[in-house]
Structures are given as C-alpha cells and as structure tokens.
Design a protein around this motif. Structure first.
Motif, PDB file in Angstrom:
ATOM      1  N   GLY A 188     -17.458  -7.366 -15.777  1.00 27.23           N
ATOM      2  CA  GLY A 188     -17.856  -7.710 -14.414  1.00 27.23           C
ATOM      3  C   GLY A 188     -17.661  -6.626 -13.386  1.00 27.23           C
ATOM      4  N   GLY A 189     -16.720  -5.743 -13.622  1.00 32.61           N
ATOM      5  CA  GLY A 189     -16.414  -4.690 -12.658  1.00 32.61           C
ATOM      6  C   GLY A 189     -15.818  -5.217 -11.371  1.00 32.61           C
ATOM      7  N   CYS A 190     -15.440  -4.307 -10.521  1.00 35.31           N
ATOM      8  CA  CYS A 190     -14.863  -4.679  -9.222  1.00 35.31           C
ATOM      9  C   CYS A 190     -15.872  -5.435  -8.364  1.00 35.31           C
ATOM     10  CB  CYS A 190     -14.368  -3.446  -8.486  1.00 35.31           C
ATOM     11  SG  CYS A 190     -12.921  -2.674  -9.229  1.00 35.31           S
ATOM     12  N   ILE A 191     -17.141  -5.159  -8.565  1.00 36.93           N
ATOM     13  CA  ILE A 191     -18.179  -5.827  -7.775  1.00 36.93           C
ATOM     14  C   ILE A 191     -18.150  -7.345  -7.970  1.00 36.93           C
ATOM     15  CG2 ILE A 191     -20.073  -5.703  -9.441  1.00 36.93           C
ATOM     16  CD1 ILE A 191     -21.867  -4.881  -7.013  1.00 36.93           C
ATOM     17  N   SER A 192     -17.577  -7.805  -9.069  1.00 39.38           N
ATOM     18  CA  SER A 192     -17.493  -9.241  -9.354  1.00 39.38           C
ATOM     19  C   SER A 192     -16.496  -9.960  -8.441  1.00 39.38           C
ATOM     20  CB  SER A 192     -17.095  -9.463 -10.814  1.00 39.38           C
ATOM     21  OG  SER A 192     -15.726  -9.105 -11.019  1.00 39.38           O
ATOM     22  N   GLU A 231      -7.691  -6.899  -4.207  1.00 39.95           N
ATOM     23  CA  GLU A 231      -7.387  -5.738  -3.352  1.00 39.95           C
ATOM     24  C   GLU A 231      -8.643  -4.967  -2.964  1.00 39.95           C
ATOM     25  OE1 GLU A 231      -3.710  -6.620  -5.739  1.00 39.95           O
ATOM     26  OE2 GLU A 231      -5.850  -6.537  -6.158  1.00 39.95           O
ATOM     27  N   PHE A 232      -9.731  -5.147  -3.722  1.00 40.17           N
ATOM     28  CA  PHE A 232     -10.945  -4.371  -3.498  1.00 40.17           C
ATOM     29  C   PHE A 232     -12.169  -5.234  -3.178  1.00 40.17           C
ATOM     30  CE2 PHE A 232      -8.716  -1.392  -6.631  1.00 40.17           C
ATOM     31  CZ  PHE A 232      -8.102  -0.666  -5.624  1.00 40.17           C
ATOM     32  N   ILE A 233     -11.954  -6.400  -2.590  1.00 40.99           N
ATOM     33  CA  ILE A 233     -13.081  -7.262  -2.216  1.00 40.99           C
ATOM     34  C   ILE A 233     -13.663  -6.846  -0.866  1.00 40.99           C
ATOM     35  CG2 ILE A 233     -13.762  -9.600  -1.540  1.00 40.99           C
ATOM     36  CD1 ILE A 233     -11.811 -10.650  -3.658  1.00 40.99           C
ATOM     37  N   TYR A 234     -12.802  -6.633   0.096  1.00 40.75           N
ATOM     38  CA  TYR A 234     -13.255  -6.359   1.470  1.00 40.75           C
ATOM     39  C   TYR A 234     -13.302  -4.862   1.742  1.00 40.75           C
ATOM     40  CZ  TYR A 234     -12.327 -11.305   1.907  1.00 40.75           C
ATOM     41  OH  TYR A 234     -12.352 -12.664   1.714  1.00 40.75           O
ATOM     42  N   GLY A 279     -23.350   8.757  -8.963  1.00 40.57           N
ATOM     43  CA  GLY A 279     -24.021   8.215  -7.790  1.00 40.57           C
ATOM     44  C   GLY A 279     -23.491   6.853  -7.375  1.00 40.57           C
ATOM     45  N   ASN A 280     -23.626   6.583  -6.103  1.00 43.19           N
ATOM     46  CA  ASN A 280     -23.216   5.311  -5.511  1.00 43.19           C
ATOM     47  C   ASN A 280     -24.422   4.373  -5.556  1.00 43.19           C
ATOM     48  OD1 ASN A 280     -22.371   3.210  -3.862  1.00 43.19           O
ATOM     49  ND2 ASN A 280     -21.753   4.524  -2.169  1.00 43.19           N
ATOM     50  N   ARG A 281     -24.689   3.812  -6.716  1.00 43.20           N
ATOM     51  CA  ARG A 281     -25.937   3.074  -6.927  1.00 43.20           C
ATOM     52  C   ARG A 281     -26.054   1.787  -6.121  1.00 43.20           C
ATOM     53  NH1 ARG A 281     -25.848  -0.051 -12.575  1.00 43.20           N
ATOM     54  NH2 ARG A 281     -23.687  -0.716 -12.533  1.00 43.20           N
ATOM     55  N   PHE A 282     -24.943   1.212  -5.683  1.00 46.38           N
ATOM     56  CA  PHE A 282     -25.013  -0.010  -4.875  1.00 46.38           C
ATOM     57  C   PHE A 282     -25.033   0.286  -3.377  1.00 46.38           C
ATOM     58  CE2 PHE A 282     -22.973  -1.527  -8.844  1.00 46.38           C
ATOM     59  CZ  PHE A 282     -23.973  -2.391  -9.245  1.00 46.38           C
ATOM     60  N   GLN A 283     -24.989   1.577  -3.028  1.00 43.54           N
ATOM     61  CA  GLN A 283     -25.028   2.023  -1.632  1.00 43.54           C
ATOM     62  C   GLN A 283     -23.913   1.400  -0.785  1.00 43.54           C
ATOM     63  OE1 GLN A 283     -27.152   4.588  -0.858  1.00 43.54           O
ATOM     64  NE2 GLN A 283     -27.539   4.463  -3.041  1.00 43.54           N
ATOM     65  N   ASN A 284     -22.747   1.237  -1.390  1.00 49.94           N
ATOM     66  CA  ASN A 284     -21.575   0.751  -0.650  1.00 49.94           C
ATOM     67  C   ASN A 284     -21.005   1.871   0.203  1.00 49.94           C
ATOM     68  OD1 ASN A 284     -21.095  -2.006  -1.430  1.00 49.94           O
ATOM     69  ND2 ASN A 284     -20.749  -1.223  -3.495  1.00 49.94           N
ATOM     70  N   PRO A 285     -20.174   1.524   1.175  1.00 57.39           N
ATOM     71  CA  PRO A 285     -19.465   2.593   1.889  1.00 57.39           C
ATOM     72  C   PRO A 285     -18.715   3.466   0.875  1.00 57.39           C
ATOM     73  CG  PRO A 285     -19.113   0.483   2.973  1.00 57.39           C
ATOM     74  CD  PRO A 285     -19.814   0.199   1.671  1.00 57.39           C
ATOM     75  N   HIS A 286     -18.605   4.737   1.195  1.00 54.96           N
ATOM     76  CA  HIS A 286     -17.990   5.686   0.258  1.00 54.96           C
ATOM     77  C   HIS A 286     -16.609   5.222  -0.191  1.00 54.96           C
ATOM     78  CE1 HIS A 286     -17.245   9.499  -1.710  1.00 54.96           C
ATOM     79  NE2 HIS A 286     -16.090   9.577  -1.074  1.00 54.96           N
ATOM     80  N   TYR A 287     -15.810   4.707   0.721  1.00 52.48           N
ATOM     81  CA  TYR A 287     -14.446   4.308   0.374  1.00 52.48           C
ATOM     82  C   TYR A 287     -14.432   3.131  -0.596  1.00 52.48           C
ATOM     83  CZ  TYR A 287     -15.622   1.748   4.664  1.00 52.48           C
ATOM     84  OH  TYR A 287     -16.262   1.019   5.637  1.00 52.48           O
ATOM     85  N   THR A 288     -15.351   2.193  -0.469  1.00 52.95           N
ATOM     86  CA  THR A 288     -15.426   1.073  -1.412  1.00 52.95           C
ATOM     87  C   THR A 288     -15.891   1.585  -2.774  1.00 52.95           C
ATOM     88  OG1 THR A 288     -15.879  -0.495   0.359  1.00 52.95           O
ATOM     89  CG2 THR A 288     -16.499  -1.176  -1.874  1.00 52.95           C
ATOM     90  N   PHE A 289     -16.921   2.420  -2.758  1.00 53.65           N
ATOM     91  CA  PHE A 289     -17.417   3.030  -3.989  1.00 53.65           C
ATOM     92  C   PHE A 289     -16.295   3.763  -4.726  1.00 53.65           C
ATOM     93  CE2 PHE A 289     -19.056   7.159  -5.652  1.00 53.65           C
ATOM     94  CZ  PHE A 289     -19.663   6.674  -6.800  1.00 53.65           C
ATOM     95  N   MET A 290     -15.503   4.519  -4.001  1.00 55.86           N
ATOM     96  CA  MET A 290     -14.438   5.300  -4.623  1.00 55.86           C
ATOM     97  C   MET A 290     -13.336   4.411  -5.194  1.00 55.86           C
ATOM     98  SD  MET A 290     -15.230   8.442  -4.747  1.00 55.86           S
ATOM     99  CE  MET A 290     -13.639   9.171  -5.115  1.00 55.86           C
ATOM    100  N   CYS A 291     -12.962   3.367  -4.493  1.00 57.94           N
ATOM    101  CA  CYS A 291     -11.938   2.449  -5.009  1.00 57.94           C
ATOM    102  C   CYS A 291     -12.420   1.800  -6.297  1.00 57.94           C
ATOM    103  CB  CYS A 291     -11.588   1.382  -3.975  1.00 57.94           C
ATOM    104  SG  CYS A 291     -10.659   2.010  -2.566  1.00 57.94           S
ATOM    105  N   TRP A 292     -13.652   1.309  -6.281  1.00 55.26           N
ATOM    106  CA  TRP A 292     -14.208   0.652  -7.466  1.00 55.26           C
ATOM    107  C   TRP A 292     -14.331   1.634  -8.622  1.00 55.26           C
ATOM    108  CZ3 TRP A 292     -18.861  -2.760  -5.475  1.00 55.26           C
ATOM    109  CH2 TRP A 292     -18.365  -3.768  -4.635  1.00 55.26           C
TER     110      TRP A 292
END
Length: 119
Positions: free
Chosen positions: A47-51, A56-59, A90-103
């Motif tokens: 599921g990954g963090c996106i699930s 800690e990494f939802i918001y 690449g940040n394929r979901f186009q999330n903010p960089h900080y969310t992408f990096m945490c995930w």
C-alpha cells in the motif's frame, strides 16, 4: 530489535525515528516481533505511505515538520538510492517535496530492511 541493525541506512539519524515508527505500527500485528515486522513490511510494500497506514506521514504539515528536522538525512537517502538505480526518482503523485521525501525515504528504509532481514 536486532533486525533494525541490518539496515543499510543505520548511519543516518533518521533511522532511529523510522525504527520507532515501525515499532509503534507492528504492535497491531499478530505473532512474535519478527513475524510482526515481516507482516508490517509486506503491508507497506503493498500500500505504501500513500495508503495512510503511517499516521506520522498522512498530513502534509506533519511531513513538512519531519522533513525540516531530518532534511540532510532524507536528501542523503534519496541521493544514495538514485545513485544505486542510476537515475533520478520522480515525484509521480506531484505531492509537496517534503511529503514525497518522507514517503520515499520511509518506504525505501522499510524495503531495504525487508530485503536484508527476510530475503
């Protein structure tokens, strides 16, 4: 847990925090600690963090604070990973960089742990 010492990323300060997150999450799984860890890591791979399974990494705001605290470590993990695969990630979901990096870094940390402990 001895398994955490096998991580290729244990030199990073963020690994201690990742381990705490994992410890909190595996408690809801059945079995002995190693079986709990394996089940958790397999679920994360599916599921990954996106699930939303890692509270800690939802918001985005939580990810931003985490990224600011561990910026050097997270960017270091990303650099190591990009070097290993030979291309930018690449940040394929186009999330903010900080969310992408945490995930990205948490998922990579967990995947690396799984391969070193269970394969």
């Amino acid at each position: 847990m001895k398994a955490f010492k096998q991580s290729a990323y244990s030199q990073y300060r963020v690994s201690d925090t990742f381990n705490k997150i994992i410890r909190r999450n595996i408690s809801s799984y059945n079995g002995k600690p190693k079986a709990q860890l394996k089940a958790f890591l397999l679920d994360l791979q599916k599921g990954g963090c996106i699930s939303g399974m890692i509270s800690e990494f939802i918001y985005h705001a939580d990810c931003k604070a985490f990224y600011i605290e561990y910026i050097d470590d997270l960017e270091g993990i990303r650099s190591e990973l990009e070097e290993a695969i030979g291309e930018p990630i690449g940040n394929r979901f186009q999330n903010p960089h900080y969310t992408f990096m945490c995930w990205l870094c948490f998922e990579e940390y967990c995947f690396n742990l799984y391969t070193r402990v269970f394969e």
